[in-house]
Design a protein around this motif. Structure first.
Motif, PDB file in Angstrom:
ATOM      1  N   ILE A 197       0.398  20.603 -67.604  1.00 51.99           N
ATOM      2  CA  ILE A 197       0.586  21.379 -66.818  1.00 51.99           C
ATOM      3  C   ILE A 197       1.108  22.232 -67.213  1.00 51.99           C
ATOM      4  O   ILE A 197       0.728  24.089 -66.421  1.00 51.99           O
ATOM      5  CB  ILE A 197       2.021  20.898 -66.660  1.00 51.99           C
ATOM      6  N   ALA A 198       0.711  23.035 -68.764  1.00 54.44           N
ATOM      7  CA  ALA A 198       0.911  23.934 -69.332  1.00 54.44           C
ATOM      8  C   ALA A 198      -0.369  25.186 -68.966  1.00 54.44           C
ATOM      9  O   ALA A 198      -0.416  26.354 -69.041  1.00 54.44           O
ATOM     10  CB  ALA A 198       0.955  23.872 -70.870  1.00 54.44           C
ATOM     11  N   GLU A 199      -1.403  24.668 -69.301  1.00 54.66           N
ATOM     12  CA  GLU A 199      -2.763  24.981 -68.897  1.00 54.66           C
ATOM     13  C   GLU A 199      -2.518  26.017 -67.472  1.00 54.66           C
ATOM     14  O   GLU A 199      -3.126  26.011 -66.547  1.00 54.66           O
ATOM     15  CB  GLU A 199      -3.610  24.360 -68.703  1.00 54.66           C
ATOM     16  N   LEU A 200      -2.487  24.511 -66.422  1.00 54.91           N
ATOM     17  CA  LEU A 200      -2.134  24.722 -65.067  1.00 54.91           C
ATOM     18  C   LEU A 200      -1.114  26.267 -64.383  1.00 54.91           C
ATOM     19  O   LEU A 200      -1.361  26.818 -64.465  1.00 54.91           O
ATOM     20  CB  LEU A 200      -1.852  23.673 -63.742  1.00 54.91           C
ATOM     21  N   GLU A 201      -0.014  26.308 -65.039  1.00 50.60           N
ATOM     22  CA  GLU A 201       0.664  27.548 -64.967  1.00 50.60           C
ATOM     23  C   GLU A 201       0.126  28.527 -65.898  1.00 50.60           C
ATOM     24  O   GLU A 201       0.402  29.994 -65.028  1.00 50.60           O
ATOM     25  CB  GLU A 201       1.225  27.117 -65.909  1.00 50.60           C
ATOM     26  N   MET A 202      -0.916  28.622 -66.636  1.00 48.46           N
ATOM     27  CA  MET A 202      -1.540  29.795 -67.331  1.00 48.46           C
ATOM     28  C   MET A 202      -3.077  30.111 -66.249  1.00 48.46           C
ATOM     29  O   MET A 202      -2.772  31.534 -65.824  1.00 48.46           O
ATOM     30  CB  MET A 202      -2.246  29.464 -68.608  1.00 48.46           C
ATOM     31  N   LYS A 203      -3.280  28.804 -66.102  1.00 49.93           N
ATOM     32  CA  LYS A 203      -4.557  29.049 -64.273  1.00 49.93           C
ATOM     33  C   LYS A 203      -3.741  30.397 -63.354  1.00 49.93           C
ATOM     34  O   LYS A 203      -3.569  31.011 -62.449  1.00 49.93           O
ATOM     35  CB  LYS A 203      -4.709  28.046 -64.446  1.00 49.93           C
ATOM     36  N   ILE A 204      -2.398  29.779 -62.656  1.00 44.20           N
ATOM     37  CA  ILE A 204      -1.635  30.121 -61.451  1.00 44.20           C
ATOM     38  C   ILE A 204      -0.926  31.622 -62.255  1.00 44.20           C
ATOM     39  O   ILE A 204      -1.638  32.468 -61.451  1.00 44.20           O
ATOM     40  CB  ILE A 204      -0.826  28.825 -61.191  1.00 44.20           C
ATOM     41  N   GLN A 242      -4.245  33.788 -61.658  1.00 43.47           N
ATOM     42  CA  GLN A 242      -4.686  33.485 -60.811  1.00 43.47           C
ATOM     43  C   GLN A 242      -3.886  34.678 -60.161  1.00 43.47           C
ATOM     44  O   GLN A 242      -4.543  36.015 -59.379  1.00 43.47           O
ATOM     45  CB  GLN A 242      -4.460  32.933 -59.572  1.00 43.47           C
ATOM     46  N   GLU A 243      -2.274  34.738 -59.557  1.00 39.37           N
ATOM     47  CA  GLU A 243      -1.688  35.671 -59.838  1.00 39.37           C
ATOM     48  C   GLU A 243      -1.638  36.906 -59.681  1.00 39.37           C
ATOM     49  O   GLU A 243      -2.005  37.951 -59.170  1.00 39.37           O
ATOM     50  CB  GLU A 243      -0.049  35.181 -59.889  1.00 39.37           C
ATOM     51  N   ASN A 244      -2.175  37.703 -60.995  1.00 39.30           N
ATOM     52  CA  ASN A 244      -2.461  38.478 -61.648  1.00 39.30           C
ATOM     53  C   ASN A 244      -3.525  39.027 -61.189  1.00 39.30           C
ATOM     54  O   ASN A 244      -3.624  40.454 -60.404  1.00 39.30           O
ATOM     55  CB  ASN A 244      -2.357  38.355 -63.061  1.00 39.30           C
TER      56      ASN A 244
END
Length: 73
Positions: free
Chosen positions: A11-18, A21-23
């Motif tokens: 979940i932490a990795e997915l949050e970092m990826k998101i 991507q937002e940035n």
């Protein structure tokens, strides 16, 4: 317990990826805004130059009726 840690890590990795991507999306949006500004400015300049060229062409070239005949006539 290990499954919970693994899920938390995923979940932490997915949050970092998101977040990344937002940035990236925000940076691309800003680049697009900047490019549109440049394009708009260039279009205005092109219209101005075309207008100036049209004015020059009409003022520097006499009509055929105004032209003097060549000397051999």
């Amino acid at each position: 317990m290990p499954q919970t840690q693994e899920l938390d890590q995923r979940i932490a990795e997915l949050e970092m990826k998101i977040a990344f991507q937002e940035n990236t999306l925000e940076e691309l949006n800003q680049a697009l805004i900047d490019q549109q500004f440049v394009l708009d400015k260039m279009q205005l300049q092109l219209r101005y130059m075309a207008s100036k060229l049209k004015d020059l062409q009409s003022s520097n070239i006499a009509s055929q009726a105004e032209e003097t005949p060549p000397p051999h006539y």
